[in-house]
Design a protein around this motif. Structure first.
Motif, PDB file in Angstrom:
ATOM      1  N   THR A 186       0.839  -1.215   0.000  1.00  0.00           N
ATOM      2  CA  THR A 186       0.000   0.000   0.000  1.00  0.00           C
ATOM      3  C   THR A 186       0.867   1.255   0.000  1.00  0.00           C
ATOM      4  O   THR A 186       0.365   2.345  -0.229  1.00  0.00           O
ATOM      5  N   PHE A 236      -3.784   3.773  -4.022  1.00  0.00           N
ATOM      6  CA  PHE A 236      -2.456   3.917  -3.410  1.00  0.00           C
ATOM      7  C   PHE A 236      -1.398   4.410  -4.408  1.00  0.00           C
ATOM      8  O   PHE A 236      -0.276   4.710  -4.003  1.00  0.00           O
ATOM      9  N   ALA A 238      -2.809 -12.185   2.090  1.00  0.00           N
ATOM     10  CA  ALA A 238      -2.249 -12.080   3.450  1.00  0.00           C
ATOM     11  C   ALA A 238      -2.444 -10.656   3.952  1.00  0.00           C
ATOM     12  O   ALA A 238      -1.568 -10.073   4.581  1.00  0.00           O
ATOM     13  N   GLN A 263      -6.091 -16.365   4.894  1.00  0.00           N
ATOM     14  CA  GLN A 263      -5.396 -16.692   6.141  1.00  0.00           C
ATOM     15  C   GLN A 263      -6.396 -16.799   7.289  1.00  0.00           C
ATOM     16  O   GLN A 263      -7.588 -16.551   7.130  1.00  0.00           O
ATOM     17  N   GLY A 264      -5.855 -17.108   8.459  1.00  0.00           N
ATOM     18  CA  GLY A 264      -6.693 -17.396   9.622  1.00  0.00           C
ATOM     19  C   GLY A 264      -7.485 -16.230  10.169  1.00  0.00           C
ATOM     20  O   GLY A 264      -8.406 -16.430  10.972  1.00  0.00           O
ATOM     21  N   CYS A 324      -2.352 -19.333  13.111  1.00  0.00           N
ATOM     22  CA  CYS A 324      -1.138 -19.954  13.663  1.00  0.00           C
ATOM     23  C   CYS A 324      -1.470 -20.856  14.852  1.00  0.00           C
ATOM     24  O   CYS A 324      -0.968 -21.977  14.949  1.00  0.00           O
ATOM     25  N   ASP A 373       3.449  -8.991  17.081  1.00  0.00           N
ATOM     26  CA  ASP A 373       4.639  -9.505  16.403  1.00  0.00           C
ATOM     27  C   ASP A 373       5.807  -8.567  16.690  1.00  0.00           C
ATOM     28  O   ASP A 373       5.609  -7.389  17.006  1.00  0.00           O
ATOM     29  N   GLN A 400       4.315 -17.778  15.758  1.00  0.00           N
ATOM     30  CA  GLN A 400       3.152 -17.235  15.055  1.00  0.00           C
ATOM     31  C   GLN A 400       3.477 -16.683  13.674  1.00  0.00           C
ATOM     32  O   GLN A 400       2.647 -16.685  12.776  1.00  0.00           O
ATOM     33  N   GLU A 401       4.727 -16.234  13.496  1.00  0.00           N
ATOM     34  CA  GLU A 401       5.067 -15.605  12.220  1.00  0.00           C
ATOM     35  C   GLU A 401       5.329 -16.620  11.111  1.00  0.00           C
ATOM     36  O   GLU A 401       5.372 -16.235   9.942  1.00  0.00           O
TER      37      GLU A 401
HETATM   38  N1  LIG Z   1       1.040 -12.373  12.369  1.00  0.00           N
HETATM   39  C1  LIG Z   1       0.603 -13.538  12.806  1.00  0.00           C
HETATM   40  O1  LIG Z   1       0.979 -13.970  13.883  1.00  0.00           O
HETATM   41  C2  LIG Z   1      -0.329 -14.343  12.012  1.00  0.00           C
HETATM   42  C3  LIG Z   1      -1.264 -13.795  11.172  1.00  0.00           C
HETATM   43  N2  LIG Z   1      -2.148 -14.586  10.515  1.00  0.00           N
HETATM   44  C4  LIG Z   1      -3.154 -14.018   9.640  1.00  0.00           C
HETATM   45  O2  LIG Z   1      -2.515 -13.597   8.424  1.00  0.00           O
HETATM   46  C5  LIG Z   1      -3.170 -12.452   7.900  1.00  0.00           C
HETATM   47  C6  LIG Z   1      -2.157 -11.351   7.724  1.00  0.00           C
HETATM   48  O3  LIG Z   1      -1.618 -11.050   9.001  1.00  0.00           O
HETATM   49  P1  LIG Z   1      -0.191 -10.363   9.160  1.00  0.00           P
HETATM   50  O4  LIG Z   1       0.737 -10.811   8.118  1.00  0.00           O
HETATM   51  O5  LIG Z   1       0.181 -10.562  10.575  1.00  0.00           O
HETATM   52  O6  LIG Z   1      -0.574  -8.855   8.945  1.00  0.00           O
HETATM   53  P2  LIG Z   1       0.416  -7.633   8.698  1.00  0.00           P
HETATM   54  O7  LIG Z   1      -0.268  -6.435   9.234  1.00  0.00           O
HETATM   55  O8  LIG Z   1       1.788  -7.948   9.142  1.00  0.00           O
HETATM   56  O9  LIG Z   1       0.464  -7.546   7.129  1.00  0.00           O
HETATM   57  C7  LIG Z   1      -0.675  -7.250   6.375  1.00  0.00           C
HETATM   58  C8  LIG Z   1      -0.234  -6.584   5.126  1.00  0.00           C
HETATM   59  O10 LIG Z   1      -1.393  -6.260   4.381  1.00  0.00           O
HETATM   60  C9  LIG Z   1      -1.150  -5.060   3.716  1.00  0.00           C
HETATM   61  N3  LIG Z   1      -2.366  -4.265   3.553  1.00  0.00           N
HETATM   62  C10 LIG Z   1      -2.910  -3.381   4.382  1.00  0.00           C
HETATM   63  N4  LIG Z   1      -3.993  -2.852   3.837  1.00  0.00           N
HETATM   64  C11 LIG Z   1      -4.115  -3.412   2.636  1.00  0.00           C
HETATM   65  C12 LIG Z   1      -5.009  -3.256   1.568  1.00  0.00           C
HETATM   66  N5  LIG Z   1      -6.021  -2.391   1.603  1.00  0.00           N
HETATM   67  N6  LIG Z   1      -4.841  -3.996   0.476  1.00  0.00           N
HETATM   68  C13 LIG Z   1      -3.803  -4.873   0.390  1.00  0.00           C
HETATM   69  N7  LIG Z   1      -2.912  -5.024   1.351  1.00  0.00           N
HETATM   70  C14 LIG Z   1      -3.082  -4.297   2.465  1.00  0.00           C
HETATM   71  C15 LIG Z   1      -0.148  -4.279   4.494  1.00  0.00           C
HETATM   72  O11 LIG Z   1       0.735  -3.789   3.512  1.00  0.00           O
HETATM   73  P3  LIG Z   1       1.545  -2.427   3.631  1.00  0.00           P
HETATM   74  O12 LIG Z   1       2.690  -2.760   4.551  1.00  0.00           O
HETATM   75  O13 LIG Z   1       1.973  -2.179   2.249  1.00  0.00           O
HETATM   76  O14 LIG Z   1       0.638  -1.377   4.184  1.00  0.00           O
HETATM   77  C16 LIG Z   1       0.508  -5.285   5.392  1.00  0.00           C
HETATM   78  O15 LIG Z   1       1.868  -5.462   5.095  1.00  0.00           O
HETATM   79  C17 LIG Z   1      -4.323 -12.165   8.866  1.00  0.00           C
HETATM   80  O16 LIG Z   1      -5.462 -12.840   8.413  1.00  0.00           O
HETATM   81  C18 LIG Z   1      -3.840 -12.784  10.174  1.00  0.00           C
HETATM   82  O17 LIG Z   1      -4.886 -13.121  11.039  1.00  0.00           O
HETATM   83  C19 LIG Z   1      -2.088 -15.949  10.587  1.00  0.00           C
HETATM   84  C20 LIG Z   1      -1.149 -16.547  11.363  1.00  0.00           C
HETATM   85  C21 LIG Z   1      -0.252 -15.788  12.186  1.00  0.00           C
END
Ligand SMILES: NC(=O)C1=CN([C@@H]2O[C@H](COP(=O)(O)OP(=O)(O)OC[C@H]3O[C@@H](n4cnc5c(N)ncnc54)[C@H](OP(=O)(O)O)[C@@H]3O)[C@@H](O)[C@H]2O)C=CC1
Ligand SMILES: O=C(OP(=O)(O)O)[C@H](O)COP(=O)(O)O
Length: 334
Positions: free
Chosen positions: A35, A58, A86, A109-110, A141, A170, A298-299
């Motif tokens: 984004t 964006f 994700a 994802q979850g 996770c 995280d 979790q990551e």
């Molecule tokens: N972190 C964890 O421990 C775990 C997470 N999950 C699941 O995985 C999924 C992602 O989580 P996680 O990776 O932690 O989240 P993060 O916040 O780390 O990453 C999400 C990403 O999505 C991007 N984003 C934000 N807004 C938008 C948008 N409008 N369109 C497209 N992309 C967008 C962001 O990008 P940008 O940086 O460019 O803004 C960001 O990097 C969730 O469903 C979560 O529940 C599952 C297992 C473990």
């Protein structure tokens, strides 16, 4: 022919899945979305990964920074066979209409509800159910961690009670921490028990607490047994279970800190510990109850599941062949 994969949401999970895709000989990473042109976008570009704007809105951010994107999400969708969503929890369900319109398969994802996809997935438990499907959800996770160990002792389970001690944020998340508090999920069950039931049909109740740490979740699990089993047999089962590792307190694994250090010592990318860590000494049987304690990175534990989900959806490999390929490519120990 390689399956063309895109990743929408290059955050904690997205960047790890993207990396894992680049390690597969039957997949090609076409691009990722961002984004904003922050350090992660520049790093992706340095790695040669095409960066797309997550939507047209964006684009001005990238233009202002002079960061040339390869296009927008819609352009990425035109190039791929499957998109790994994700994005933050709940956003995937909204994105699904875009994926449907583009005729592209999607993995969620979850953080999404089970109803977003046709199948909730943990490779070793129900790989076949994702065979040929268009929409698959890799469960969270914690749910992945519970399912990995419970699915292999399923025949002994009458009822499971598990307490989930959840990390507050995280390591890269400064918005949520430091948090000097313990936050209970006040309703029982927490979402984890019902979520496990979307993958395997067992009786399970969970409660959950968030605590001020960034290093892994910990689960205290108690199983009421349907038939007798000895602790050493359960240890044997876990020792022969893929993506589960036994760690001994005796050898210095006192806490999640040493588990993360172990992953660092392996020179794992981002100190990923893809395997669920069970404390060997914690596996014990008292009367008709089995107890054990496990930790979940979790990551990273869901990363191999995303790779296997792709193979299942495209019917590219049988279950154990896919798991073997994924494990080998990521250096998963067992
Ligand atoms: N972190 C964890 O421990 C775990 C997470 N999950 C699941 O995985 C999924 C992602 O989580 P996680 O990776 O932690 O989240 P993060 O916040 O780390 O990453 C999400 C990403 O999505 C991007 N984003 C934000 N807004 C938008 C948008 N409008 N369109 C497209 N992309 C967008 C962001 O990008 P940008 O940086 O460019 O803004 C960001 O990097 C969730 O469903 C979560 O529940 C599952 C297992 C473990
Ligand atoms: O999927 C996770 O946890 P969960 O299984 O407790 O929902 C991840 O650790 C993300 O948790 P978050 O919802 O606290 O970001």
């Amino acid at each position: 022919m390689k399956v063309k994969v895109g990743v929408n949401g290059y955050g904690t999970i997205g960047k790890r899945v993207a990396y894992a895709v680049t390690k597969q000989d039957d997949m090609e990473l076409i691009g990722v979305t961002k984004t904003k042109p922050d350090f992660e976008a520049y790093r992706a570009r340095e790695l040669g990964i095409p960066v797309y704007a997550a939507s047209e809105e964006f684009l001005p951010r990238f233009e202002k920074a002079g960061f040339e994107v390869a296009g927008t999400l819609n352009d990425l969708l035109n190039e791929v066979d499957v998109i790994v969503d994700a994005t933050p929890g709940g956003m995937g369900a909204k994105n699904k209409v875009l994926y449907e319109k583009a005729g592209v398969k999607a993995i969620f994802q979850g953080g999404e509800k089970a109803t977003t996809a046709e199948v909730s997935f943990v490779a070793q438990a129900n790989y076949e159910k994702a065979s040929g499907k268009d929409y698959v959800r890799v469960v969270s996770c914690n749910t992945t961690g519970l399912t990995r160990t419970l699915s292999v002792i399923q025949e002994y389970i009458d009822y499971v009670y598990a307490v989930m001690i959840r990390r507050a944020a995280d390591p890269n998340d400064a918005k949520r921490g430091p948090v000097n508090a313990i936050t209970p999920s006040v309703t029982v069950p927490s979402h984890h028990g019902p979520d496990v039931q979307t993958v395997i049909p067992i009786n399970i109740e969970t409660s959950a607490f968030v605590v001020p740490t960034t290093l892994m979740h910990v689960h205290s699990i108690m199983v009421e047994l349907k038939k007798p089993v000895e602790a050493k047999d359960v240890v044997d089962i876990f020792e022969n279970t893929t993506r589960v590792l036994l760690f001994e307190k005796e050898k210095g694994f006192d806490s999640t800190a040493q588990l993360i250090e172990f992953a660092r010592d392996l020179h794992r990318e981002w100190n990923n510990l893809y395997e669920i860590a069970v404390w060997k000494e914690s596996v014990s049987v008292r009367g008709n109850r089995l107890f054990y304690i496990q930790a979940v990175h979790q990551e990273s534990d869901v990363v191999p599941e995303n790779i296997d989900a792709i193979r299942a959806m495209f019917e590219m490999a049988e279950k154990w062949e896919s798991i073997r390929k994924t494990n080998e490519s990521l250096g998963i120990l067992r």
